[in-house]
Design a protein around this motif. Structure first.
Motif, mmCIF file in Angstrom:
data_model
loop_
_atom_site.group_PDB
_atom_site.id
_atom_site.type_symbol
_atom_site.label_atom_id
_atom_site.label_comp_id
_atom_site.label_asym_id
_atom_site.label_seq_id
_atom_site.Cartn_x
_atom_site.Cartn_y
_atom_site.Cartn_z
ATOM 1 N N HIS A 101 -5.065 4.778 -10.105
ATOM 2 C CA HIS A 101 -3.881 5.352 -10.351
ATOM 3 C C HIS A 101 -2.771 4.626 -10.092
ATOM 4 C CE1 HIS A 101 -1.129 8.846 -10.573
ATOM 5 N NE2 HIS A 101 -0.780 7.756 -11.772
ATOM 6 N N GLY A 102 -2.342 3.635 -10.109
ATOM 7 C CA GLY A 102 -1.343 2.699 -9.802
ATOM 8 C C GLY A 102 -0.475 1.104 -10.748
ATOM 9 N N ASP A 103 0.239 0.737 -10.271
ATOM 10 C CA ASP A 103 0.751 -0.288 -11.295
ATOM 11 C C ASP A 103 0.393 -1.865 -11.361
ATOM 12 O OD1 ASP A 103 2.548 -1.838 -11.960
ATOM 13 O OD2 ASP A 103 5.286 -1.229 -11.603
ATOM 14 N N ILE A 104 -0.349 -2.471 -11.991
ATOM 15 C CA ILE A 104 -0.965 -3.578 -11.821
ATOM 16 C C ILE A 104 -0.440 -4.586 -11.629
ATOM 17 C CG2 ILE A 104 -0.280 -4.272 -13.899
ATOM 18 C CD1 ILE A 104 -3.792 -4.254 -12.263
ATOM 19 N N LEU A 105 1.223 -4.676 -10.864
ATOM 20 C CA LEU A 105 1.508 -5.568 -10.942
ATOM 21 C C LEU A 105 1.892 -4.917 -9.599
ATOM 22 C CD1 LEU A 105 4.777 -5.650 -13.369
ATOM 23 C CD2 LEU A 105 2.803 -7.378 -12.940
ATOM 24 N N LYS A 106 1.315 -4.015 -8.752
ATOM 25 C CA LYS A 106 2.050 -3.631 -7.642
ATOM 26 C C LYS A 106 0.338 -4.035 -7.067
ATOM 27 C CE LYS A 106 6.486 -1.312 -6.954
ATOM 28 N NZ LYS A 106 6.815 -0.072 -7.650
ATOM 29 N N THR A 107 -0.536 -4.188 -7.428
ATOM 30 C CA THR A 107 -2.090 -3.314 -6.644
ATOM 31 C C THR A 107 -2.129 -5.359 -6.156
ATOM 32 O OG1 THR A 107 -2.764 -1.604 -8.819
ATOM 33 C CG2 THR A 107 -4.571 -2.753 -8.184
ATOM 34 N N ASP A 108 -3.364 -4.532 -5.703
ATOM 35 C CA ASP A 108 -4.518 -6.180 -4.215
ATOM 36 C C ASP A 108 -5.483 -6.434 -5.387
ATOM 37 O OD1 ASP A 108 -4.942 -8.216 -2.728
ATOM 38 O OD2 ASP A 108 -4.120 -6.913 -1.278
ATOM 39 N N ILE A 109 -5.709 -6.742 -5.945
ATOM 40 C CA ILE A 109 -6.269 -7.251 -6.831
ATOM 41 C C ILE A 109 -7.314 -8.484 -6.034
ATOM 42 C CG2 ILE A 109 -6.842 -8.270 -9.174
ATOM 43 C CD1 ILE A 109 -4.088 -8.062 -10.028
ATOM 44 N N ASN A 110 -6.670 -9.433 -5.146
ATOM 45 C CA ASN A 110 -7.701 -10.415 -3.910
ATOM 46 C C ASN A 110 -8.348 -9.071 -3.566
ATOM 47 O OD1 ASN A 110 -7.217 -13.263 -4.741
ATOM 48 N ND2 ASN A 110 -5.049 -11.928 -3.691
ATOM 49 N N LYS A 111 -8.121 -7.167 -2.892
ATOM 50 C CA LYS A 111 -8.489 -6.637 -2.142
ATOM 51 C C LYS A 111 -10.044 -6.298 -3.236
ATOM 52 C CE LYS A 111 -8.289 -2.626 0.915
ATOM 53 N NZ LYS A 111 -7.290 -1.563 1.207
ATOM 54 N N ILE A 112 -9.625 -5.822 -4.201
ATOM 55 C CA ILE A 112 -10.180 -5.438 -5.106
ATOM 56 C C ILE A 112 -11.342 -6.344 -5.439
ATOM 57 C CG2 ILE A 112 -10.537 -4.652 -7.182
ATOM 58 C CD1 ILE A 112 -8.260 -3.327 -7.320
ATOM 59 N N ALA A 113 -11.412 -7.673 -5.525
ATOM 60 C CA ALA A 113 -12.396 -8.683 -6.001
ATOM 61 C C ALA A 113 -13.245 -8.818 -4.863
ATOM 62 C CB ALA A 113 -11.639 -9.868 -6.055
ATOM 63 N N GLU A 114 -12.429 -8.473 -3.168
ATOM 64 C CA GLU A 114 -13.256 -8.260 -2.096
ATOM 65 C C GLU A 114 -14.170 -7.618 -1.685
ATOM 66 O OE1 GLU A 114 -14.661 -10.966 0.702
ATOM 67 O OE2 GLU A 114 -13.049 -11.731 -0.068
ATOM 68 N N GLU A 115 -13.976 -6.573 -2.165
ATOM 69 C CA GLU A 115 -14.566 -5.594 -2.041
ATOM 70 C C GLU A 115 -16.234 -5.180 -3.016
ATOM 71 O OE1 GLU A 115 -11.640 -2.634 -2.040
ATOM 72 O OE2 GLU A 115 -11.188 -2.894 -0.157
ATOM 73 N N LYS A 116 -15.487 -5.691 -4.660
ATOM 74 C CA LYS A 116 -16.674 -5.036 -5.264
ATOM 75 C C LYS A 116 -16.268 -6.474 -5.659
ATOM 76 C CE LYS A 116 -14.403 -0.647 -6.545
ATOM 77 N NZ LYS A 116 -15.292 0.394 -6.625
ATOM 78 N N ASN A 117 -16.936 -7.161 -5.515
ATOM 79 C CA ASN A 117 -17.358 -8.837 -5.657
ATOM 80 C C ASN A 117 -18.001 -10.034 -5.544
ATOM 81 O OD1 ASN A 117 -18.677 -9.214 -8.449
ATOM 82 N ND2 ASN A 117 -17.119 -11.007 -9.058
#
Length: 290
Positions: A101-117
């Motif tokens: 639940h959040g704003d994609i423009l403020k979401t750390d996508i690098n962190k998601i890619a690191e954790e999930k992939n």
């Protein structure tokens, strides 16, 4: 295993009524209600059971169900508070989906890619709100998130701008920016009646495949994009006048004319006539100026 069912308008209406959902104009919400279009998006994004997918703006979870069926794992980022309980309901049968639940423009996508992939390139799929398409796509590219491809539903006019070349009225800073980072390809045109509520304009699904190697070598990426923006700010002006008058650039008339001439371009050329390669060369010539 549960099959995706929300592409059917009947079920979409049922879910909206069950939760008394009210469409928010400020979020540009238009939910897909066409299974053929959903199938095309999944096919175009070439998702396999090895893939981690990031979905932006899942809405009530229509495309999320299809993505979860095709991928190893899906993370969906949704900004609207009212949609979170709906997503918890519509996605409960899929254990490979998580919702942020959040704003994609403020979401750390690098962190998601690191954790999930494990930091490997991810695939991004989205039915993007039209008002925020460009900031989202440019944000993904400019932050150097590890992305293999971005398959998105956007306004038809924006999709045309992304893949057009010099000389077209649609050609501009967005065309050059997208083509610098990726290969754009429109995979489907989507009429307004495929959505609820119906938008006033046509849409298109475009796939942006990230370049493995940049198509041009440029000394200063930021400078090249400042030159590009200045060149298109006043389309009727010549490239020379646009660059001399640009507030975000600080070059003299002589410097501007030297860089243009050294790029083998006439001084009366307009910015809209230049290819990405020519902008890269021009930028590199500006970089050499003392």
């Amino acid at each position: 295993m549960t099959r995706p069912y929300l592409g059917n308008p009947k079920y979409t209406i049922e879910v909206l009524q069950k939760y008394g959902f009210v469409f928010q104009k400020r979020f540009g919400q238009n939910f897909l209600i066409d299974t053929h279009v959903l199938d095309k998006i999944i096919a175009a994004s070439e998702i396999t059971k090895d893939d981690f997918v990031l979905e932006i703006g899942p809405g009530i979870g229509t495309m999320t169900q299809y993505l979860a069926d095709a991928a190893r794992e899906v993370t969906a980022v949704e900004i609207d508070d009212a949609l979170i309980p709906i997503l918890q309901d519509t996605l409960k049968e899929w254990d490979n989906v998580s919702v942020i639940h959040g704003d994609i423009l403020k979401t750390d996508i690098n962190k998601i890619a690191e954790e999930k992939n494990q930091g490997k390139p991810i695939k991004v799929v989205a039915n993007l709100p039209y008002y925020i398409t460009t900031p989202i796509i440019m944000g993904l590219f400019e932050s150097h998130v590890p992305v293999e491809s971005i398959t998105v539903m956007v306004q038809k006019e924006v999709a045309d701008r992304m893949q057009t070349g010099p000389g077209s009225k649609d050609y501009g800073a967005l065309s050059l920016a997208v083509q610098y980072y990726a290969k754009p390809e429109i995979v489907a045109n989507v009429p307004p009646n495929c959505f609820m509520p119906r938008p006033k304009v046509g849409s298109a699904v475009i796939r942006l495949t990230r370049h493995k190697e940049m198509p041009v070598q440029v000394d200063n990426e930021k400078l090249m994009f400042r030159l590009i923006r200045a060149s298109f700010n006043q389309r009727r002006k010549t490239l020379s006048n646009s660059l001399k008058n640009a507030q975000e650039l600080n070059y003299s008339k002589e410097q501007v004319e030297t860089a243009i001439t050294e790029s083998g371009l006439p001084l009366n050329i307009r910015g809209e006539a230049l290819t990405l390669e020519q902008f890269a060369e021009l930028s590199n010539n500006f970089s050499k100026l003392k």
